[in-house]
Design a protein around this motif. Structure first.
Motif, PDB file in Angstrom:
ATOM      1  N   ASP A  42       6.989  -6.719  -0.428  1.00 15.65           N
ATOM      2  CA  ASP A  42       6.375  -8.003  -0.126  1.00 15.65           C
ATOM      3  C   ASP A  42       5.628  -8.491  -1.357  1.00 15.65           C
ATOM      4  N   ALA A  43       4.755  -9.454  -1.184  1.00 14.02           N
ATOM      5  CA  ALA A  43       4.052 -10.089  -2.300  1.00 14.02           C
ATOM      6  C   ALA A  43       3.175  -9.114  -3.082  1.00 14.02           C
ATOM      7  N   GLN A  44       2.796  -7.981  -2.478  1.00 11.81           N
ATOM      8  CA  GLN A  44       1.928  -7.041  -3.185  1.00 11.81           C
ATOM      9  C   GLN A  44       2.673  -6.257  -4.259  1.00 11.81           C
ATOM     10  N   HIS A  45       3.979  -6.175  -4.186  1.00 10.31           N
ATOM     11  CA  HIS A  45       4.745  -5.354  -5.101  1.00 10.31           C
ATOM     12  C   HIS A  45       5.255  -6.148  -6.299  1.00 10.31           C
ATOM     13  N   LYS A  46       5.209  -5.503  -7.490  1.00 11.92           N
ATOM     14  CA  LYS A  46       5.739  -6.106  -8.709  1.00 11.92           C
ATOM     15  C   LYS A  46       7.167  -5.671  -8.982  1.00 11.92           C
ATOM     16  N   GLU A  78       3.554  -2.519 -17.414  1.00 16.97           N
ATOM     17  CA  GLU A  78       2.569  -1.654 -16.770  1.00 16.97           C
ATOM     18  C   GLU A  78       2.502  -0.319 -17.495  1.00 16.97           C
ATOM     19  N   LYS A 132      -3.032   0.640  -7.869  1.00 15.64           N
ATOM     20  CA  LYS A 132      -2.320  -0.324  -7.032  1.00 15.64           C
ATOM     21  C   LYS A 132      -0.837   0.050  -6.935  1.00 15.64           C
ATOM     22  N   GLU A 133      -0.327   0.024  -5.708  1.00 16.56           N
ATOM     23  CA  GLU A 133       1.084   0.314  -5.482  1.00 16.56           C
ATOM     24  C   GLU A 133       1.943  -0.813  -6.054  1.00 16.56           C
ATOM     25  N   LEU A 134       2.881  -0.448  -6.946  1.00 13.18           N
ATOM     26  CA  LEU A 134       3.767  -1.431  -7.573  1.00 13.18           C
ATOM     27  C   LEU A 134       5.096  -1.536  -6.853  1.00 13.18           C
ATOM     28  N   LYS A 169       7.625   0.589  -3.502  1.00 14.28           N
ATOM     29  CA  LYS A 169       7.831   1.678  -2.551  1.00 14.28           C
ATOM     30  C   LYS A 169       9.220   1.539  -1.963  1.00 14.28           C
TER      31      LYS A 169
END
Length: 155
Positions: A3-7, A44, A141-143, A145
């Motif tokens: 979702d939006a949290q992942h890069k 990163e 921060k989780e990039l 999964k």
């Protein structure tokens, strides 16, 4: 779930396919590409990569990488990850390295890892889908999964 949290998005390109009890080494490939689109820049440092082996499989202390340019359909850089930096504990394989995508010609739109598994001696035949992959930045921060890394034991 991505979702939006992942890069980054993690894709499993193929499955390890082996035979129980043969002691063989079977590789598979996991690809990373940037989100929200494949041309997004990712730079990163110190990313912790954690992979959990599917049921009936154990990790072999080996990992290689290559950068793939999907526009030109070429490999633009490759190497092995120093075995001294790979940590295998139980079902987990962990290493830390930088992730750069679309930052320059040498770091194109796909970062691909070739990882190796060996089937357990008492493994049941069939397909398992319970392996996982997670990438966490140096800031915690989780990039990315991925649930359902899979592998197959032939009878």
């Amino acid at each position: 779930m991505v979702d939006a949290q992942h890069k980054l998005k993690i894709l499993q390109e193929n499955a390890a396919v082996g035979h129980h009890g043969d002691g063989g080494l079977y590789s598979f490939t996991v690809d990373l590409h940037a989100l929200p689109n494949m041309t997004s820049k990712v730079d990163e440092k110190g990313v912790v990569h954690t992979f959990e082996a599917p049921k009936n499989w154990d990790w072999v202390k080996y990992a290689a990488y290559y950068y793939y340019n999907s526009t030109d359909q070429t490999i633009v850089g490759s190497g092995t990850i120093d075995p001294g930096t790979l940590k295998v504990e139980g079902k987990k394989l962990t290493f830390t390295r930088d992730v750069q995508l679309n930052t320059d010609k040498a770091h194109s739109d796909f970062l691909c890892y070739n990882l190796a598994l060996t089937p357990q001696d008492d493994a049941d035949s069939g397909e398992t889908h319970d392996g996982t992959a997670a990438l966490v930045g140096s800031d915690g921060k989780e990039l990315a999964k991925k649930v359902f890394l899979y592998a197959i034991i032939d009878s």
